[in-house]
Design an enzyme around this catalytic site. Sequence first.
Site, PDB file in Angstrom:
ATOM      1  N   ASN A  22       0.842  -1.216   0.000  1.00  0.00           N
ATOM      2  CA  ASN A  22       0.000   0.000   0.000  1.00  0.00           C
ATOM      3  C   ASN A  22       0.865   1.250   0.000  1.00  0.00           C
ATOM      4  O   ASN A  22       0.539   2.240  -0.658  1.00  0.00           O
ATOM      5  CB  ASN A  22      -0.944   0.000   1.212  1.00  0.00           C
ATOM      6  CG  ASN A  22      -2.195  -0.818   0.965  1.00  0.00           C
ATOM      7  OD1 ASN A  22      -3.054  -0.433   0.175  1.00  0.00           O
ATOM      8  ND2 ASN A  22      -2.288  -1.972   1.617  1.00  0.00           N
ATOM      9  N   HIS A 113      -8.200  -1.361   6.235  1.00  0.00           N
ATOM     10  CA  HIS A 113      -8.418  -2.643   6.910  1.00  0.00           C
ATOM     11  C   HIS A 113      -9.005  -3.649   5.914  1.00  0.00           C
ATOM     12  O   HIS A 113      -9.936  -3.311   5.165  1.00  0.00           O
ATOM     13  CB  HIS A 113      -9.378  -2.435   8.091  1.00  0.00           C
ATOM     14  CG  HIS A 113      -9.579  -3.677   8.888  1.00  0.00           C
ATOM     15  ND1 HIS A 113      -8.623  -4.174   9.753  1.00  0.00           N
ATOM     16  CD2 HIS A 113     -10.619  -4.547   8.934  1.00  0.00           C
ATOM     17  CE1 HIS A 113      -9.068  -5.290  10.303  1.00  0.00           C
ATOM     18  NE2 HIS A 113     -10.274  -5.542   9.829  1.00  0.00           N
TER      19      HIS A 113
HETATM   20  C1  GRF Z   1      -3.169  -4.843   4.208  1.00  0.00           C
HETATM   21  O1  GRF Z   1      -3.976  -5.950   3.953  1.00  0.00           O
HETATM   22  C2  GRF Z   1      -3.887  -3.854   5.085  1.00  0.00           C
HETATM   23  O2  GRF Z   1      -5.260  -3.809   4.872  1.00  0.00           O
HETATM   24  C3  GRF Z   1      -3.630  -4.396   6.470  1.00  0.00           C
HETATM   25  O3  GRF Z   1      -2.295  -4.846   6.409  1.00  0.00           O
HETATM   26  C4  GRF Z   1      -1.962  -5.207   5.062  1.00  0.00           C
HETATM   27  C5  GRF Z   1      -0.752  -4.420   4.691  1.00  0.00           C
HETATM   28  O4  GRF Z   1      -0.245  -4.807   3.444  1.00  0.00           O
HETATM   29  N1  GRF Z   1      -3.886  -3.411   7.474  1.00  0.00           N
HETATM   30  P1  GRF Z   1       0.972  -4.012   2.790  1.00  0.00           P
HETATM   31  O5  GRF Z   1       2.082  -3.991   3.831  1.00  0.00           O
HETATM   32  O6  GRF Z   1       0.500  -2.637   2.456  1.00  0.00           O
HETATM   33  O7  GRF Z   1       1.336  -4.815   1.583  1.00  0.00           O
END
Ligand code: GRF
Length: 193
Positions: A22, A113
């Site tokens: 992300n 989330h």
């Molecule tokens: C994602 O699924 C987010 O929703 C959750 O943790 C994960 C993080 O993934 N809170 P990344 O580190 O961004 O790949």
Amino acid sequence: MVKLIGKNKLNIAIFISGKGSNLNNLIKFSKKKSAINIKMVVSSNKNAGGLIFAKKNKIKIIVLNCKNKSFNEKKLLKILEVNKIKLICLAGFMKILTVNFIKNFKGKIINIHPSLLPKYKGLHTHKRAINNKEKYAGCTVHFVNKNLDSGKIIMQKKIKILKKDTISTLAKRVLRLEHQIYPRAVQKIVANL
Ligand code: GRF
């Protein structure tokens, strides 16, 4: 709506603990015609895979010393203030922010989330959704308040859970949705400031 150009872009800090997909996605978004500037990445884990994206893009990195339960919050609040951070985006940040931190940070804090909140707060969302034979899964961007995964919802997106879905295939499909809505949710917040 406030138009934010060049140096007037909104300064954001992204908080991570893990692989940072992300984060990487938000960095890419910030380089397009967006109104945000990712000024800092804060990690609760010095070995977080996501730090590579911060390094590649020459973004300032702060690693928290989490041996201390409250990781010197006062110092972090000061750093955020000095860097004029107006929005914190939690992206896979595995520490729970204290009420004190939330109350004393002067900007907004949001989180993504991997469930259709208010369902499945906390961990193992996909496993629980599959076990409960839910028809849909999805993700939610919400404001952070003192209760876990409970703040006001900003944006949600859902997909059907397929018969052939495993925890891992569902997690991958939901992560793709996360990459679609997190930038949009950020954009929405910035537009309404
Ligand atoms: C994602 O699924 C987010 O929703 C959750 O943790 C994960 C993080 O993934 N809170 P990344 O580190 O961004 O790949």
